[in-house]
Design a protein around this motif. Structure first.
Motif, PDB file in Angstrom:
ATOM      1  N   ILE A 197      39.131  36.540 -15.513  1.00  0.00           N
ATOM      2  CA  ILE A 197      40.318  36.432 -16.217  1.00  0.00           C
ATOM      3  C   ILE A 197      40.506  35.189 -16.898  1.00  0.00           C
ATOM      4  O   ILE A 197      40.860  34.183 -16.140  1.00  0.00           O
ATOM      5  CB  ILE A 197      41.605  36.795 -15.688  1.00  0.00           C
ATOM      6  N   PHE A 198      39.994  34.867 -18.229  1.00  0.00           N
ATOM      7  CA  PHE A 198      40.119  33.529 -18.732  1.00  0.00           C
ATOM      8  C   PHE A 198      41.475  33.303 -19.592  1.00  0.00           C
ATOM      9  O   PHE A 198      41.852  34.095 -20.285  1.00  0.00           O
ATOM     10  CB  PHE A 198      38.896  33.520 -19.965  1.00  0.00           C
ATOM     11  N   TRP A 199      41.940  32.164 -19.253  1.00  0.00           N
ATOM     12  CA  TRP A 199      43.116  31.427 -19.754  1.00  0.00           C
ATOM     13  C   TRP A 199      42.825  30.271 -20.636  1.00  0.00           C
ATOM     14  O   TRP A 199      42.820  29.162 -19.885  1.00  0.00           O
ATOM     15  CB  TRP A 199      44.312  31.880 -18.894  1.00  0.00           C
ATOM     16  N   CYS A 200      43.001  30.156 -21.809  1.00  0.00           N
ATOM     17  CA  CYS A 200      42.983  28.778 -22.585  1.00  0.00           C
ATOM     18  C   CYS A 200      44.517  28.848 -22.975  1.00  0.00           C
ATOM     19  O   CYS A 200      44.835  29.582 -23.863  1.00  0.00           O
ATOM     20  CB  CYS A 200      41.799  28.751 -23.707  1.00  0.00           C
ATOM     21  N   THR A 201      45.092  27.760 -22.763  1.00  0.00           N
ATOM     22  CA  THR A 201      46.679  27.490 -22.992  1.00  0.00           C
ATOM     23  C   THR A 201      46.797  26.786 -24.623  1.00  0.00           C
ATOM     24  O   THR A 201      47.780  26.651 -24.960  1.00  0.00           O
ATOM     25  CB  THR A 201      47.144  26.468 -22.139  1.00  0.00           C
ATOM     26  N   ALA A 202      45.460  26.725 -25.408  1.00  0.00           N
ATOM     27  CA  ALA A 202      46.011  25.986 -26.472  1.00  0.00           C
ATOM     28  C   ALA A 202      46.532  27.025 -27.553  1.00  0.00           C
ATOM     29  O   ALA A 202      46.522  28.270 -27.172  1.00  0.00           O
ATOM     30  CB  ALA A 202      44.521  25.921 -26.982  1.00  0.00           C
ATOM     31  N   ASP A 203      46.943  26.207 -28.738  1.00  0.00           N
ATOM     32  CA  ASP A 203      47.521  27.224 -29.895  1.00  0.00           C
ATOM     33  C   ASP A 203      46.182  27.728 -30.559  1.00  0.00           C
ATOM     34  O   ASP A 203      45.253  26.865 -30.895  1.00  0.00           O
ATOM     35  CB  ASP A 203      48.256  26.286 -30.691  1.00  0.00           C
ATOM     36  N   ILE A 204      46.494  29.073 -31.076  1.00  0.00           N
ATOM     37  CA  ILE A 204      45.065  29.535 -31.960  1.00  0.00           C
ATOM     38  C   ILE A 204      44.993  28.873 -33.292  1.00  0.00           C
ATOM     39  O   ILE A 204      44.144  28.780 -33.773  1.00  0.00           O
ATOM     40  CB  ILE A 204      45.224  31.202 -31.896  1.00  0.00           C
ATOM     41  N   GLY A 205      45.972  27.927 -33.804  1.00  0.00           N
ATOM     42  CA  GLY A 205      46.047  27.069 -34.825  1.00  0.00           C
ATOM     43  C   GLY A 205      45.030  26.216 -34.775  1.00  0.00           C
ATOM     44  O   GLY A 205      44.881  25.402 -35.695  1.00  0.00           O
ATOM     45  N   TRP A 206      44.465  25.800 -33.490  1.00  0.00           N
ATOM     46  CA  TRP A 206      43.512  24.615 -33.420  1.00  0.00           C
ATOM     47  C   TRP A 206      41.969  25.098 -33.007  1.00  0.00           C
ATOM     48  O   TRP A 206      42.072  26.529 -32.623  1.00  0.00           O
ATOM     49  CB  TRP A 206      43.938  23.759 -32.319  1.00  0.00           C
ATOM     50  N   ILE A 207      41.113  24.541 -33.159  1.00  0.00           N
ATOM     51  CA  ILE A 207      39.646  24.926 -33.013  1.00  0.00           C
ATOM     52  C   ILE A 207      39.732  25.415 -31.477  1.00  0.00           C
ATOM     53  O   ILE A 207      38.885  26.287 -31.421  1.00  0.00           O
ATOM     54  CB  ILE A 207      38.889  23.795 -33.216  1.00  0.00           C
ATOM     55  N   THR A 208      40.275  25.012 -30.698  1.00  0.00           N
ATOM     56  CA  THR A 208      40.156  25.122 -29.272  1.00  0.00           C
ATOM     57  C   THR A 208      40.422  26.524 -29.149  1.00  0.00           C
ATOM     58  O   THR A 208      40.001  27.495 -28.631  1.00  0.00           O
ATOM     59  CB  THR A 208      41.115  24.445 -28.224  1.00  0.00           C
ATOM     60  N   GLY A 209      41.579  27.060 -29.700  1.00  0.00           N
ATOM     61  CA  GLY A 209      42.333  28.421 -29.701  1.00  0.00           C
ATOM     62  C   GLY A 209      41.134  29.516 -30.671  1.00  0.00           C
ATOM     63  O   GLY A 209      41.047  30.439 -29.965  1.00  0.00           O
ATOM     64  N   HIS A 210      40.679  28.997 -31.539  1.00  0.00           N
ATOM     65  CA  HIS A 210      39.663  29.882 -32.398  1.00  0.00           C
ATOM     66  C   HIS A 210      38.676  30.145 -31.405  1.00  0.00           C
ATOM     67  O   HIS A 210      38.029  31.214 -31.154  1.00  0.00           O
ATOM     68  CB  HIS A 210      38.982  29.088 -33.545  1.00  0.00           C
ATOM     69  N   SER A 211      38.087  28.945 -30.831  1.00  0.00           N
ATOM     70  CA  SER A 211      36.565  28.953 -30.048  1.00  0.00           C
ATOM     71  C   SER A 211      36.945  29.731 -28.758  1.00  0.00           C
ATOM     72  O   SER A 211      35.964  30.390 -28.048  1.00  0.00           O
ATOM     73  CB  SER A 211      35.852  27.867 -30.149  1.00  0.00           C
ATOM     74  N   TYR A 212      37.773  29.277 -27.833  1.00  0.00           N
ATOM     75  CA  TYR A 212      37.982  29.657 -26.627  1.00  0.00           C
ATOM     76  C   TYR A 212      39.222  30.406 -26.261  1.00  0.00           C
ATOM     77  O   TYR A 212      39.530  30.596 -25.172  1.00  0.00           O
ATOM     78  CB  TYR A 212      37.787  28.538 -25.625  1.00  0.00           C
ATOM     79  N   ILE A 213      40.020  31.041 -27.216  1.00  0.00           N
ATOM     80  CA  ILE A 213      40.914  32.168 -27.019  1.00  0.00           C
ATOM     81  C   ILE A 213      40.265  33.457 -27.544  1.00  0.00           C
ATOM     82  O   ILE A 213      40.139  34.480 -27.105  1.00  0.00           O
ATOM     83  CB  ILE A 213      42.277  31.929 -27.513  1.00  0.00           C
ATOM     84  N   VAL A 214      39.960  33.253 -28.928  1.00  0.00           N
ATOM     85  CA  VAL A 214      39.362  34.355 -29.675  1.00  0.00           C
ATOM     86  C   VAL A 214      37.793  34.513 -29.407  1.00  0.00           C
ATOM     87  O   VAL A 214      37.391  35.434 -28.749  1.00  0.00           O
ATOM     88  CB  VAL A 214      39.800  34.326 -31.318  1.00  0.00           C
ATOM     89  N   TYR A 215      37.117  33.956 -30.255  1.00  0.00           N
ATOM     90  CA  TYR A 215      35.671  34.174 -30.602  1.00  0.00           C
ATOM     91  C   TYR A 215      34.827  34.149 -29.123  1.00  0.00           C
ATOM     92  O   TYR A 215      34.035  35.065 -28.863  1.00  0.00           O
ATOM     93  CB  TYR A 215      35.011  33.271 -31.393  1.00  0.00           C
ATOM     94  N   GLY A 216      34.813  32.858 -28.514  1.00  0.00           N
ATOM     95  CA  GLY A 216      34.082  32.677 -27.427  1.00  0.00           C
ATOM     96  C   GLY A 216      34.160  33.689 -26.320  1.00  0.00           C
ATOM     97  O   GLY A 216      33.128  34.403 -25.683  1.00  0.00           O
ATOM     98  N   PRO A 217      35.381  34.113 -25.906  1.00  0.00           N
ATOM     99  CA  PRO A 217      35.475  35.095 -24.856  1.00  0.00           C
ATOM    100  C   PRO A 217      35.054  36.599 -25.251  1.00  0.00           C
ATOM    101  O   PRO A 217      34.528  37.180 -24.633  1.00  0.00           O
ATOM    102  CB  PRO A 217      37.155  34.920 -24.576  1.00  0.00           C
ATOM    103  N   LEU A 218      35.468  36.757 -26.378  1.00  0.00           N
ATOM    104  CA  LEU A 218      35.362  38.206 -26.866  1.00  0.00           C
ATOM    105  C   LEU A 218      33.837  38.473 -27.276  1.00  0.00           C
ATOM    106  O   LEU A 218      33.357  39.553 -26.996  1.00  0.00           O
ATOM    107  CB  LEU A 218      36.202  38.555 -28.204  1.00  0.00           C
ATOM    108  N   LEU A 219      33.023  37.430 -27.561  1.00  0.00           N
ATOM    109  CA  LEU A 219      31.510  37.614 -27.753  1.00  0.00           C
ATOM    110  C   LEU A 219      31.029  37.697 -26.616  1.00  0.00           C
ATOM    111  O   LEU A 219      29.824  38.504 -26.481  1.00  0.00           O
ATOM    112  CB  LEU A 219      31.023  36.276 -28.315  1.00  0.00           C
ATOM    113  N   ASN A 220      31.629  37.491 -25.437  1.00  0.00           N
ATOM    114  CA  ASN A 220      31.071  37.768 -24.043  1.00  0.00           C
ATOM    115  C   ASN A 220      31.656  38.793 -23.332  1.00  0.00           C
ATOM    116  O   ASN A 220      31.422  38.903 -22.179  1.00  0.00           O
ATOM    117  CB  ASN A 220      31.042  36.556 -23.060  1.00  0.00           C
ATOM    118  N   GLY A 221      32.534  39.651 -23.997  1.00  0.00           N
ATOM    119  CA  GLY A 221      33.025  40.922 -23.366  1.00  0.00           C
ATOM    120  C   GLY A 221      34.069  40.596 -22.492  1.00  0.00           C
ATOM    121  O   GLY A 221      34.435  41.403 -21.252  1.00  0.00           O
TER     122      GLY A 221
END
Length: 635
Positions: free
Chosen positions: A286-310
């Motif tokens: 269970i992965f948790w990145c506390t960033a705001d999705i409005g920043w690149i960290t949220g794009h890459s490691y809340i949405v795309y990176g985790p979901l690409l890996n299921g």
């Protein structure tokens, strides 16, 4: 041998050496074996660094949502894709499976199409950190629209600037958003912003706070009724590898913000690969990145990176201090978080509070803890390692930027030996170099230089929206043939990298190159100090001298500021050397920080130099009012 996962140090060096000798073969194999494509590429990479012209997986066809969602449905359809943890701990958390996420994204995609959004159109997303934000991002990607997420805390003026720059056709927003004990009236801000934005013809509004709002006839609609009527079957648009996926604005030191453009295939491969390796992600984590999705960290490691890996990824609406300072630790226990990725700013803020907040919760589920956004100082690193990670979780101190798309230099959890304040080694596929002032590559270790990357990587931003010349001038002109990160770095005796901050944060004092990070570490070791920032200012003898902006802890035993100044300088002498002592010090209540946690040092440099004229673009500041307070010498 698969290159996708690095399992030990010997394998890291094999993969890394392969990626440098044969980068096309290395990235090509990762792309071929781990993703779904409609059509294979003709060339893995094609580039001209002099013209800042870079293309990855040329002529390949794909849709990133086929890779974040569709391909997981047979194996992981009933697995939780997103856990939504609301701002209010009494509100029930929401678990969204991959099947449910697929339905939501398809419905949203169909709504966008029905509202006239087509491939290549820009859609501004101004939403709180709720599931609709992730769904909106993925729905744009599914139909080939370019999403431009704007942090839901920006002013109307800042939002308008971003909408106008990319000529967005639609805005997705909410009636309001919750953040701690505040309610932010998002629709009201959008209404004001859109007075200057004739390109926007549609506004879709999500209900979150039930705040009374004005709806403009012919432009504004509630989203939910549209979703209820929409089909949950939506064909994914076939995208070219180099079609833009999103625009994300980052603050420029002068002028308007830079709209960094990331394209589809390269960004996909890079974020997926780095997520899997840096965090040592395994199937049931269970992965948790506390960033705001409005920043690149949220794009890459809340949405795309985790979901690409299921993976299962946590989306948190709130803040670490609400209802009290135990909120992060309560969430880790509640959801049995295995990887926890946060910013040094948050770590330092929490470290100032009672350890009872941490110790009241069971954190044994944690396997990996990570840091992002700025170099982490040694005191914060140890606190994080000792009290959150219980000295058993690797601290992955990650260096990367909006421009890089994903992590570049970082320990790989359970593979790379960590070292406090060091981002350690470049990930496979990343070729950093240190450059001197004469534009020569610095050979050997234990040296400081300007950090550049000498070979493209898949996640690199391709341009600045509407201004390729600015992109070329900013990143490719200082060191021809290389991408200049704008950061300085120290390479130690074994080749580990320590980011010393922006290159202009390396201050030359009496001929000595002094990185500000080690000096700040020394100051922060003083028991009265909570945080500090060092900048240079002109000095008629030394060329430059050092000016310290220091935040004190709330302690009554250090009321004599003159003595405190002497003690701090003694700390610096003891930890760095007398050459690094401060000539001036100013005690402040806050530092000017962007919402992603970075100190805006150019503002401090102007104040230290006594220059109170134009401070440039301050739209990304969390606390713009602090500028006047520091300028006026108020604590």
């Amino acid at each position: 041998m698969s290159y996708y996962k690095v399992d030990n140090l010997e394998q890291y060096f094999k993969h890394y050496n392969k990626s440098v000798r044969e980068p096309r073969k290395f990235w090509g194999k990762i792309a071929e074996e781990n993703f779904t494509w409609y059509q294979q590429w003709e060339k893995v990479v094609d580039f001209n660094m002099a013209e800042a012209d870079i293309k990855w997986f040329t002529e390949a066809k794909l849709n990133i949502t086929k890779n974040t969602i569709d391909r997981h449905l047979n194996k992981r359809g009933t697995k939780t894709a997103i856990i939504f943890e609301p701002n209010d701990p009494n509100e029930e958390a929401l678990h969204i499976t991959y099947n449910e996420l697929h339905q939501r994204v398809c419905k949203m995609a169909n709504v966008l199409r029905e509202q006239g959004i087509q491939k290549g159109d820009r859609v501004c997303i101004y939403l709180p950190i709720i599931p609709e934000l992730a769904v909106s991002i993925l729905a744009c990607a599914r139909i080939g629209a370019i999403h431009s997420v704007v942090f839901a805390g920006f002013s109307a003026s800042a939002v308008a600037t971003r909408i106008m720059d990319s000529a967005c056709k639609m805005v997705l927003t909410a009636d309001g958003g919750f953040r701690g004990n505040k309610t932010i009236e998002l629709k009201e801000i959008i209404d004001e912003a859109l007075e200057k934005c004739p390109s926007v013809t549609r506004v879709l509004v999500t209900k979150r706070t039930n705040t009374p709002i004005q709806m403009k006839e012919g432009r504004d609609q509630w989203l939910q009724p549209l979703l209820e009527e929409a089909s949950d079957n939506s064909v994914a648009e076939i995208m070219d590898a180099e079609d833009p996926l999103f625009i994300l604005y980052t603050s420029g030191s002068t002028g308007k913000p830079k709209g960094m453009v990331h394209t589809t295939a390269g960004y996909m491969v890079h974020t997926a690969y780095t997520f899997k390796n840096v965090f040592n992600y395994e199937e049931n984590d269970i992965f948790w990145c506390t960033a705001d999705i409005g920043w690149i960290t949220g794009h890459s490691y809340i949405v795309y990176g985790p979901l690409l890996n299921g993976a299962t990824t946590v989306i948190f609406e709130g803040v670490p201090s609400y209802p009290d300072f135990s909120r992060f630790w309560q969430i880790i226990e509640k959801h049995q978080i295995t990887q926890f990725y946060t910013a040094p700013t948050a770590i330092r803020a929490l470290a100032k509070e009672s350890l009872e907040y941490v110790n009241s919760y069971q954190l044994q589920s944690l396997k990996v803890i990570g840091s992002v956004g700025e170099p982490i100082n040694e005191e914060a690193w140890h606190w994080f390692n000792d009290h959150v990670g219980a000295k058993k979780c690797p601290v992955v101190d990650t260096w990367w930027q909006t421009e890089t798309g994903g992590i570049m230099i970082a320990p790989i959890a359970f593979v790379t030996p960590t070292k406090p304040t060091y981002a350690t080694l470049p990930l496979p596929g990343i070729q950093p170099v240190l450059m001197d002032e004469k534009r020569n590559e610095i050979e050997g270790n234990q040296l400081v230089g300007s950090l550049c990357i000498k070979f493209p990587w898949p996640g690199i931003a391709r341009t600045i929206w509407g201004d390729h010349q600015r992109y070329k001038d900013t990143y490719f002109s200082d060191f021809p043939g290389k991408f200049f990160t704008g950061d300085g770095a120290l390479r130690d005796e074994v080749g580990y990298y320590r980011i010393t901050g922006r290159v202009d944060d390396v201050v030359i004092v009496s001929g000595h190159n002094l990185g500000t990070a080690p000096i700040e570490d020394a100051i922060n070791e003083h028991p009265a100090v909570a945080e500090s920032a060092i900048v240079g200012f002109p000095h008629e003898v030394k060329g430059n001298a050092l000016y310290g902006f220091v935040i004190l802890k709330e302690t009554g035993e250090y009321r004599n500021k003159e003595n405190l100044f002497k003690e701090i300088n003694q700390h610096i002498t003891d930890h760095v050397g007398p050459i690094a002592k401060l000539d001036k010090i100013q005690f402040v209540c806050e530092l000017p920080k962007t919402r992603s946690g970075k100190i805006m040092r150019r503002i401090l440099r102007k104040i230290a130099a006594g220059d109170f004229t134009d401070f440039g673009d301050t739209s990304t500041l969390l606390n713009p009012e602090i500028i006047d307070q520091i300028k006026d010498g108020k604590i």
